[in-house]
Design a protein around this motif. Sequence first.
Motif, mmCIF file in Angstrom:
data_model
loop_
_atom_site.group_PDB
_atom_site.id
_atom_site.type_symbol
_atom_site.label_atom_id
_atom_site.label_comp_id
_atom_site.label_asym_id
_atom_site.label_seq_id
_atom_site.Cartn_x
_atom_site.Cartn_y
_atom_site.Cartn_z
ATOM 1 N N ILE A 215 0.849 -1.204 0.000
ATOM 2 C CA ILE A 215 0.000 0.000 0.000
ATOM 3 C C ILE A 215 0.884 1.253 0.000
ATOM 4 O O ILE A 215 0.679 2.178 -0.789
ATOM 5 C CB ILE A 215 -0.947 -0.014 1.219
ATOM 6 C CG1 ILE A 215 -1.971 -1.140 1.050
ATOM 7 C CG2 ILE A 215 -1.660 1.333 1.371
ATOM 8 C CD1 ILE A 215 -2.765 -1.457 2.301
ATOM 9 N N LEU A 216 1.896 1.241 0.859
ATOM 10 C CA LEU A 216 2.800 2.398 0.902
ATOM 11 C C LEU A 216 3.510 2.583 -0.429
ATOM 12 O O LEU A 216 3.692 3.703 -0.906
ATOM 13 C CB LEU A 216 3.822 2.229 2.031
ATOM 14 C CG LEU A 216 3.245 2.203 3.451
ATOM 15 C CD1 LEU A 216 4.357 2.139 4.483
ATOM 16 C CD2 LEU A 216 2.370 3.434 3.694
ATOM 17 N N GLN A 217 3.886 1.467 -1.055
ATOM 18 C CA GLN A 217 4.572 1.557 -2.349
ATOM 19 C C GLN A 217 3.672 2.198 -3.399
ATOM 20 O O GLN A 217 4.099 3.036 -4.184
ATOM 21 C CB GLN A 217 4.989 0.155 -2.816
ATOM 22 C CG GLN A 217 6.281 -0.325 -2.177
ATOM 23 C CD GLN A 217 6.559 -1.775 -2.526
ATOM 24 O OE1 GLN A 217 5.650 -2.537 -2.829
ATOM 25 N NE2 GLN A 217 7.828 -2.154 -2.480
ATOM 26 N N ILE A 218 2.401 1.780 -3.395
ATOM 27 C CA ILE A 218 1.486 2.311 -4.395
ATOM 28 C C ILE A 218 1.242 3.802 -4.158
ATOM 29 O O ILE A 218 1.270 4.611 -5.101
ATOM 30 C CB ILE A 218 0.149 1.518 -4.384
ATOM 31 C CG1 ILE A 218 0.424 0.092 -4.880
ATOM 32 C CG2 ILE A 218 -0.898 2.192 -5.264
ATOM 33 C CD1 ILE A 218 -0.735 -0.854 -4.726
ATOM 34 N N VAL A 219 1.052 4.144 -2.873
ATOM 35 C CA VAL A 219 0.898 5.567 -2.551
ATOM 36 C C VAL A 219 2.140 6.333 -3.006
ATOM 37 O O VAL A 219 2.053 7.383 -3.648
ATOM 38 C CB VAL A 219 0.662 5.764 -1.035
ATOM 39 C CG1 VAL A 219 0.682 7.244 -0.681
ATOM 40 C CG2 VAL A 219 -0.648 5.123 -0.611
ATOM 41 N N SER A 220 3.276 5.783 -2.691
ATOM 42 C CA SER A 220 4.547 6.422 -3.046
ATOM 43 C C SER A 220 4.653 6.606 -4.551
ATOM 44 O O SER A 220 4.999 7.673 -5.043
ATOM 45 C CB SER A 220 5.710 5.585 -2.527
ATOM 46 O OG SER A 220 6.900 5.924 -3.204
ATOM 47 N N TYR A 221 4.289 5.560 -5.319
ATOM 48 C CA TYR A 221 4.388 5.673 -6.769
ATOM 49 C C TYR A 221 3.428 6.727 -7.296
ATOM 50 O O TYR A 221 3.800 7.584 -8.119
ATOM 51 C CB TYR A 221 4.090 4.329 -7.432
ATOM 52 C CG TYR A 221 4.066 4.433 -8.940
ATOM 53 C CD1 TYR A 221 5.251 4.513 -9.655
ATOM 54 C CD2 TYR A 221 2.863 4.494 -9.633
ATOM 55 C CE1 TYR A 221 5.253 4.653 -11.035
ATOM 56 C CE2 TYR A 221 2.845 4.635 -11.013
ATOM 57 C CZ TYR A 221 4.043 4.708 -11.705
ATOM 58 O OH TYR A 221 4.039 4.844 -13.048
#
Lengths: 518, 442
Positions: free
Chosen positions: A373-379
């Motif tokens: 989830i954090l990765q997707i938000v980050s991307y």
Amino acid sequence: MKLIKITHSSNHTNKNNHYVWIKAFGFLLFLSGVLIFIASLFISDYQITSQTLRMSEQKVAAEHLQHLQVLIGKEYTSKSVALADIKATLKRSEPDIKNYELGVIQFWILKNAVTGSLRKYTRLYLLLSLMLATMGGLLYIIPHFFDNLPGIKNNNIWFSSTTGRGAIGITIGSLLIVFYVLLYWFPQYIVNVVVLVDPVSYFIRNLPADQWFLYGFLYTVTVFVMGLRMLAKYRHSRYHIVRTISIMFFQTIFAFILPSLMERLSMPGLDLKNAWPLNYYFFADWNIRNLLSSGNLGVFMFVWGIVLSIVLVPVLTYFFGKRWYCSWVCGCGGLAETMGDPFRQLSNKSLRAWKVERISIYGVLVFASVMTILQIVSYSTNGTLFGGLSGALNQVYSFLIGAAFAGVIGTGFYPFMGNRVWCRFGCPLAAIMGIVQRFKSRFRITTNGGQCISCGNCSTYCEMGIDVRAYAQRGENIVRASCVGCGVCAAVCPRGVLRLENGPVANRFNLVKLEPVN
Amino acid sequence: MDHLVIIGNGITGITTARHVRKLSNKQITIISNESDHFYSRPALMYIFMGHMRYSDTKPYEDWFWQKNTINLVRGFVTGIDTDQSMVHLNNDEKISYDQLLIATGSKPNKFGWPGQDLPGVQGFYGLPDIELLEKNCVGAKRAVIVGGGLIGIEFAEMLLSRHIAVTMLVREESYWNNILPQRESELVSRHIREHGIDLRCKVNLKELVPGSEGRVQAMITDNGEEIPCEIVGLTPGVSPNIELAKNSKIATNRGVLVNEFLETNIRNVYAAGDCAEITESDSANNKIEQLWYTGRMQGMALAKTLCGERTAYNRGIWFNSAKFLDIEYQTYGYVSNIPRDGEDSFYWEHPDDRKCLHLVYEQKSHALLGMNVFGIRMRHRVFEAWIREKRSLEYVLENLGEADFDPEFYREFEREIVALYNRQFPEKNLHSRKKRGLLNFL
């Protein structure tokens, strides 16, 4: 009284004697190959030349190479001295260089500095090590198709030093652990054996071999050779024949050949069957960017990865149980079902182990989900939100789960804790499919009426540590999140009590009382 | 609170205890001389063959008993005092009971053969026999097994796993044909020989000969052959283990006599499992059932009785199963070795010599009476229902796919079987209706 002396003549143990020699010879070849493979770690000299640096240009940035110019002409007989020298040289001019980057540079410089017989006669060494071991393995395994009658043969498994946690098993486990530690964290110490597979790497993908190519090559050969062993052992069981061929196919084609060919064509070499979250970097910024910048094929791969993980995985699991992936397609499962098969009985069946398993595997799933989830938000925020955190989490995950758990423990512990340690205690994809399988799936293992004799073969040979017998002796179907549908419980059952089935979801637990019906 | 004491921790005693625990909070004590915990007796062979460790044969983890407040006592019962409601243990301990279950199982037969107690000669029944066989196998090259039943073939398989040459002496014309019909018996006999076992039929043991060190060295058969051997396995069946009951006021015959409720002649004393002889109105037909399954089912029925719901033991439609080396066997209903009056049978055999199906039906109505199947797995519940519902042979054949329990991807033989029927009865022209099929979920 007429006495006739009778001697026992017809015994098939005698008939098998000529196979014993072939097997012994095969084993000897295998052992020689492995020893030469290990020995080749220690036989090289290292000479840093301008050629060395030129060869490293593709992998090492020019500025580093610039700083290493001073080493040209240096010769080393010791790997550690050479590595220390490279490190010291770089540190002098780049004091802030990251350890990870340093390791990569050390790896390529040292690999390209390998000289001596290994460099000159690489193909011969390859032949005498990995090829010899493979041929030996085949010679050892192929007689298994002929030297006994088809049927379950688990004789003496617990007495064997290899499969009963004896000295040989401990040695194999330790070697595997050492290999994984070197592979993941100290690849610069195994450059010699990476050189060994250079000819293969150039042949298939026209690139120099790195440690991952070596790993992929060894992995595939192992799945193939030990897959043959599986085919011989279960040649009476068509379920296992089809399943094992599937495993061998997906490993060889999808995990090894296709990605290699794509790399040859300078495309992203993605394993198309590696679904999130087993593939934990799928949603990492760099991976998404890498895919989306690789043209139509990259976009296809990105979409495919999402469809696979979000649509195909649950739908196929609904129809067939998680086995369609875990014991038919997956690479980790592939190794477990081939090289790992001799160790399946070592999994712990206690209730305590089951409790640990649930905390552990769902713990990893939560970790992977939060990270994703954090990765997707980050991307989607171009790294402004959680950019640093998601990257750091990914690093921790990659170290703890991806390498230490899945690799070192997952495979290194085969001879201690059975062949599915990772799949059982760690794999987040297995966890997701397990939830589907437990709550909404047509798959179950059906118990055949009252025929169970509580012997325990099913539980003993369950690689996932499911106490199958506890259900079978009550006449209850087995509906468990962890079951990977390997089918071995049903195969080893001496009374035909168990059957892997896909059927209506209603009443799939079959909670009828085992009582005589009149 | 009532105290239920169970002598014997085999499948019967344990099943009774477990089910009583489900139904009541009685105090339960199980006494065993053989092992601290319940293990699966049919799994003994697998311990010796290295398939499993002893601990793997225990169906419940050791904490299970305490958690379910089932008290386990390791000891040998020396006597039962039914007047005082007391059992005596060999350590002079006495345990009083309100209800007593004798579930002492059986013991291997010995027929007084000369030399039957020589070193190297043994039966195969319990845990100590495994240790003994382990010792006897040291340096042994040849073994003879006397008796051709299910334990005999297991014994042979165990010895083969240690590369010991096995000769098997069988009284009958072919293996186990006092139970199996001739064609099945011959199929199994061929399979036994395929494994390199020297199977000799219509031969009996006459004498066992010791060598210079006192250990058995050879066996002499009733036709005068001398067979050298270092191990002799005696497996000519088992008899109820009733010494204990015999020395008490409990009535015995071949076994401990019980009625259909498994009650003995003494109030609050019960017997079940291998050691029980269930009386029928005609005493010649008394039943002694020495199977794992019957022991379990008796235990389940008895548990209800013990908890106040008096329940007759009724085993329902007969079933049994076994494995002969690589060939699995299941039987449902009644298939006798020699066809009985009014019966007919349909027999199919696969050319690979490892599979066959034998359906026995009533001549007049064609109602299914029983079946034997080798090398194919069939569904227990389906055949049970077919027999109970008196389905016709033709119905069974047309719907055979419904009963197929072989793993996925296995070849299905329903069509071949129906085709054979149609060759034998061309006027009927049956069709396989239920195919199992891989893709039937679609």
